[in-house]
Design a protein around this motif. Structure first.
Motif, PDB file in Angstrom:
ATOM      1  N   GLY A 193       2.390  -9.684  -1.464  1.00 44.61           N
ATOM      2  CA  GLY A 193       1.917 -10.349  -2.676  1.00 44.61           C
ATOM      3  C   GLY A 193       1.132  -9.440  -3.597  1.00 44.61           C
ATOM      4  N   GLY A 194       1.299  -8.153  -3.476  1.00 38.30           N
ATOM      5  CA  GLY A 194       0.599  -7.187  -4.319  1.00 38.30           C
ATOM      6  C   GLY A 194       1.026  -5.788  -3.958  1.00 38.30           C
ATOM      7  N   VAL A 195       0.678  -4.847  -4.784  1.00 38.21           N
ATOM      8  CA  VAL A 195       1.082  -3.460  -4.552  1.00 38.21           C
ATOM      9  C   VAL A 195       0.346  -2.910  -3.339  1.00 38.21           C
ATOM     10  N   ASN A 196       1.107  -2.408  -2.373  1.00 36.88           N
ATOM     11  CA  ASN A 196       0.522  -1.762  -1.206  1.00 36.88           C
ATOM     12  C   ASN A 196       0.395  -0.270  -1.512  1.00 36.88           C
ATOM     13  N   ARG A 197      -0.811   0.135  -1.875  1.00 35.79           N
ATOM     14  CA  ARG A 197      -0.982   1.509  -2.359  1.00 35.79           C
ATOM     15  C   ARG A 197      -0.746   2.555  -1.283  1.00 35.79           C
ATOM     16  N   TYR A 198      -0.908   2.177  -0.012  1.00 32.35           N
ATOM     17  CA  TYR A 198      -0.690   3.148   1.059  1.00 32.35           C
ATOM     18  C   TYR A 198       0.799   3.435   1.246  1.00 32.35           C
TER      19      TYR A 198
END
Length: 922
Positions: A429-434
């Protein structure tokens, strides 16, 4: 020829020296980059949990202990201390304090520099890990394998490639997230490559001394990790032999096994000075029988883990479950692509190792085997690290001149990782920056490798090294940065670790007590961070945190539903229960100055001992260190009682185990001596069901408590009754998550109760949670608020308030003290005193039961047995007795003898081989 050999050796030594210098410089630069958030944030490398609670305390204790032993030795004595009552309720020093090889440096460092020493040893472990891998990579690559296997027998990668592999090995996510938190986890990273070198020497008939020496070092460093290393060693030997011999010589393999097994056993026996006592201790511990339920065997119930392994292989910070941290430098993916695009026979042994690692990842049952059949966990990650490091070493040069087909496949792999990162972000539900970071790094690395594929081999090697170092540095920053992974936030400020112990309110309050007698101290609300503060400050407490606690102590706390022990590794105290405290010889109770705990019955405040932060209470009628019973109850009849009755019955009768030596019933021995047996017991405990009302963020329906908000709460009525001790019981409470907690709050009371369900590894198997809320002098109305911190659905059969009358408490204590131990002298592992009895009685000592204790009566050894579930007892006849208890570590003497004899065998073999070599040279 000998002169030429000498010159070659000098060149090799010179090359090795240059490599060590280059490795050292790169390691320092990488350490500065990877751990940048620690340096800029002023953080120490002491984590708030295990490192602060255990490792720092044990390191400091070990330095003090070794210096004490040295003074004893130079005085001409060998009577080294082996037992210490400041460790929990008392325990074996060698079984609790971790005498790891590098920790012996603590003997030369003053205690005030323990934090700095801890940091130096941590980085020394990481540094040695990379060196050990470099030695292994250099040897295996130099020796190569036979041409018949299809691998290049003369392939010798450059030192730059080995350096790159070492960076992959040292700065993986497992090291950053697990080893840095648990420095002992670095042991296999150092030992395993050296163990494989020793095995390789035996296989190639180049020497047999290194292999048993490394087996010894492995068991000495950490027997648990040596168990895992042994499985890795077995696979290594089988695969290497199969690949080199082409499966053509089964007889040769059995001959090899006939050589290696005795050498392994020799190394094992060399470690018996520490291993045998540890094994005897572990065999009797709860850890051998406790295992969380709901374990999968062949397929994980949570299928997301399989996807997570792929994406987390190169993405920073993220775990794939059960502490499984991969998070390698991004270069490993292109190297894996190249490796498996090569014909099967090329590097097939490495491919088989990687496939074996994948099988352990995919099949839970195999992970359970490596976890000693307890629970699948990630402590075998060093096996993957060795394989991936070697993958980089072997394939780095093959980026030179990559074909268009290989480049296309590499692009497709990048596209697949990008798609996986997008899918993960969508699911989350959102950008997974890792994941995005790992994917971007992979795409950039692949672009650079394709771009420079037509340059010189040296240029390609440097590009691969730069990609690796940059990726590791980015991974470290994203893991530790307070704006991202925030892992460094779990570490204490530099310079404040030892001072935190020294300024701890409980320790400061205890330091003001002037009492020459032996006593223990109970403190309210001991936090997990301070479990071992008694050991640090050298007083006798009731809390402890250790991997292997005394099994009898766990048995007692579980049987009485005492919430002071919430896990088989963690003892926060004894929940201020008056009976349990008195049996444990607790003479003082310390609470916060604002009085947030329930003061135990029979304890009176000592104003002169109060500090700015704490109040001190003294027991007005304490039990002797050795008190006597004329009655007993068997364990079978004891277990038929309710938890509070089990505790109270010990005021009137000793609880004894059913059996005895040589199969003789100990109960029969006591009957014959004239002691009375009670078979039933009842106390005037009455219980009132409590209704929940004014619920905030929670709903109770059909035996389930639905908590929809954090810190949801409700009220219950628990009136105070004059002359009664009060307890709150949460009946049939099971959390939907592995760990949770609730808090019981009232005026001047705040009691936190941890919950661990059956899926949590260290659970106590508890479903009824009983919490002490104090004694009342007068009747009054009381409302108690119960707050659940975590959201979720909880099974809850009901809540009851239990009242225990205390009218006969002091009389019962007086009866036990009528004929008790006098002139008591307690010096940890040696206890003495005198007692006079009118009739035969069972004397119970406030010493946790453990093999190794002996009891003497007037200079003669007598039979001692466990009593009251967790204490030492012995039967004494009528008359006067001079009593002596002494502790000796079980298996230590035999272990030392076996170890010395085995070391002598190893030394004889070394001398014979050295003499044979010298004769051959002449």
């Amino acid at each position: 020829m000998k002169r030429m050999k000498g010159r070659i050796n000098k060149r090799q030594i010179s090359g090795a020296g240059r490599y060590v210098l280059n490795y050292t410089l790169l390691f320092l630069v990488m350490s500065a980059a990877v751990f940048l958030p620690f340096w800029t944030g002023g953080k120490s490398f002491v984590n708030k949990t295990d490192a602060m609670t255990q490792y720092l305390v044990y390191l400091r204790y070990m330095g003090q202990y070794l210096r004490k032993c040295w003074k004893i030795l130079i005085s001409g004595s060998f009577a080294f201390p082996v037992y210490d009552f400041s460790i929990g309720l008392g325990d074996d020093i060698g079984q609790i304090v971790r005498f790891h090889p590098l920790d012996f440096l603590s003997a030369a460092v003053p205690s005030r520099f323990t934090e700095q020493l801890y940091t130096v040893i941590l980085f020394l472990r990481l540094y040695l890990s990379g060196l050990a891998f470099s030695l292994f990579a250099s040897r295996i690559s130099r020796n190569g394998t036979s041409a018949s296997s299809g691998e290049s027998g003369f392939f010798c990668p450059s030192r730059i490639n080995i350096l790159t592999g070492a960076m992959v090995y040292v700065f993986s996510g497992y090291v950053l997230l697990r080893v840095v938190n648990h420095p002992t986890y670095a042991a296999p990273f150092i030992v395993f490559p050296l163990l494989l070198i020793g095995a390789d020497k035996v296989m190639r008939r180049e020497g047999i001394l290194l292999f048993p020496a490394m087996v010894f070092l492995g068991f000495w460093s950490n027997y648990y990790f040596m168990y895992i290393m042994s499985w890795g060693l077995l696979v290594y030997v089988i695969v290497r032999y199969a690949c080199e011999a082409g499966m053509r010589s089964p007889k040769g393999f059995f001959l090899l096994a006939a050589k290696m097994i005795p050498l392994y056993i020799l190394g094992l026996l060399m470690s018996f000075a520490t291993l045998l006592p540890t094994f005897l201790r572990y065999r009797q511990s709860v850890r051998t029988s406790s295992a969380s339920l709901g374990q999968e065997l062949f397929v994980y119930a949570d299928k997301r883990r399989y996807f997570a392994w792929i994406i987390n292989l190169i993405s920073p910070y993220q775990s794939s479950g059960n502490g499984l941290n991969l998070n390698y430098a991004v270069i490993v993916v292109p190297c894996l692509v190249l490796l498996f695009l090569l014909p099967w026979k090329i590097y097939r042994s490495l491919k088989l190792f990687l496939i074996a690692d994948l099988c352990v990842l995919m099949i839970p049952a195999l992970g359970n085997v490596l976890a000693v059949f307890n629970r699948e966990n990630s402590r075998w990650m060093f096996l993957i690290s060795v394989c991936l490091g070697m993958c980089v070493v072997y394939t780095a040069d093959r980026f030179k001149g990559m074909s268009g087909k290989v480049c296309l496949i590499l692009v497709l792999v990048c596209a697949a990782f990008t798609a996986a990162a997008v899918v993960q972000s969508f699911v989350d539900g959102g950008v997974n920056r890792y994941s995005i970071s790992g994917t971007c790094q992979l795409c950039l690395a692949s672009f650079l490798l394709i771009l420079f594929r037509k340059h010189s081999v040296k240029t390609v090697r440097i590009i691969v090294l730069l990609i690796t170092c940059t990726s590791a540095a980015v991974g470290g920053y994203m893991t530790y940065s307070l704006s991202m992974g925030r892992v460094s936030g779990a570490y204490l400020k530099a310079g404040r670790t030892t001072s935190k112990y020294e300024n701890e309110w409980r320790s400061q309050a205890v330091s003001g007590i002037e009492d020459d007698s032996f006593y223990r101290v109970e403190a309210f609300g001991v936090r997990h961070l301070m479990d071992n503060s008694a050991e640090y400050s050298d007083f006798h407490g009731t809390s402890e945190y250790n991997s292997i606690l005394n099994a009898s102590l766990i048995d007692y706390m579980k049987a009485t539903d005492n919430k002071g022990m919430d896990a088989v590794t963690t003892m926060h105290g004894m929940d201020t229960r008056p009976v349990t405290l008195n049996l444990a010889n607790v003479k003082y109770y310390v609470s916060r100055e604002n009085g947030t705990g329930a003061v135990p019955y029979g304890f009176e405040e000592v104003p002169s001992l109060a500090t700015q932060k704490a109040k001190v209470y003294e027991c007005a009628n304490p039990l002797s260190f050795g008190f006597s019973y004329d009655s007993f109850i068997t364990r079978k009849n004891y277990e038929a009682l309710e938890p509070l009755e089990r505790e109270l019955v010990q005021l009137y009768a000793a609880v004894i185990e059913e059996g005895g030596e040589d199969g003789e019933s100990y109960a029969e021995v006591l009957r014959n001596a004239g002691l009375k047996e009670i078979t039933t017991f009842s106390y005037d405990i009455f219980s009132v069901n409590a209704a929940m009302y004014e619920m905030q963020g929670a709903e109770y329906k059909d035996g389930k408590l639905h908590v929809s908000e954090k810190n949801a709460s409700f009220l219950i009525e628990a009136p105070e009754r004059a002359g009664y001790d009060c307890y709150i019981c949460m009946e049939g409470l099971i959390a939907g998550r592995a760990r949770a907690s609730f808090r019981i709050e009232a005026a001047n009371l705040s009691n936190k109760v941890p919950i661990r369900n059956e899926t949590e590894l260290y659970n106590m198997g508890r479903e009824d949670y009983l919490a002490h809320v104090g004694y009342s002098e007068a009747d009054s109305e009381r409302t108690i608020r119960i707050t659940f911190k975590q959201k979720g659905t909880y099974q809850l059969s009901g809540i009851s308030v239990k009242y225990v009358p205390m009218y006969d408490y002091n009389s019962a204590i007086d009866r036990l003290n009528e004929e008790s131990l006098e002139d008591v002298d307690v010096q940890d592992g040696r206890i003495s005193g005198k007692i006079t009895l009118g009739t035969p009685k069972l004397v119970v000592f406030s010493v946790p039961w453990a093999d190794g204790w002996t009891v003497e009566d007037n200079g003669k050894s007598i039979l001692s047995e466990k009593a009251n579930i967790m204490y030492i007892s012995a039967l004494f006849g009528a008359g006067g007795h001079s009593v002596r208890l002494e502790y000796r570590t079980p298996g230590l003497t035999a272990g030392i003898r076996i170890a010395l004899a085995s070391a002598a065998v190893w030394a004889v073999i070394a001398a014979v081989l050295w003499r044979k070599k010298k004769r051959a040279e002449y």
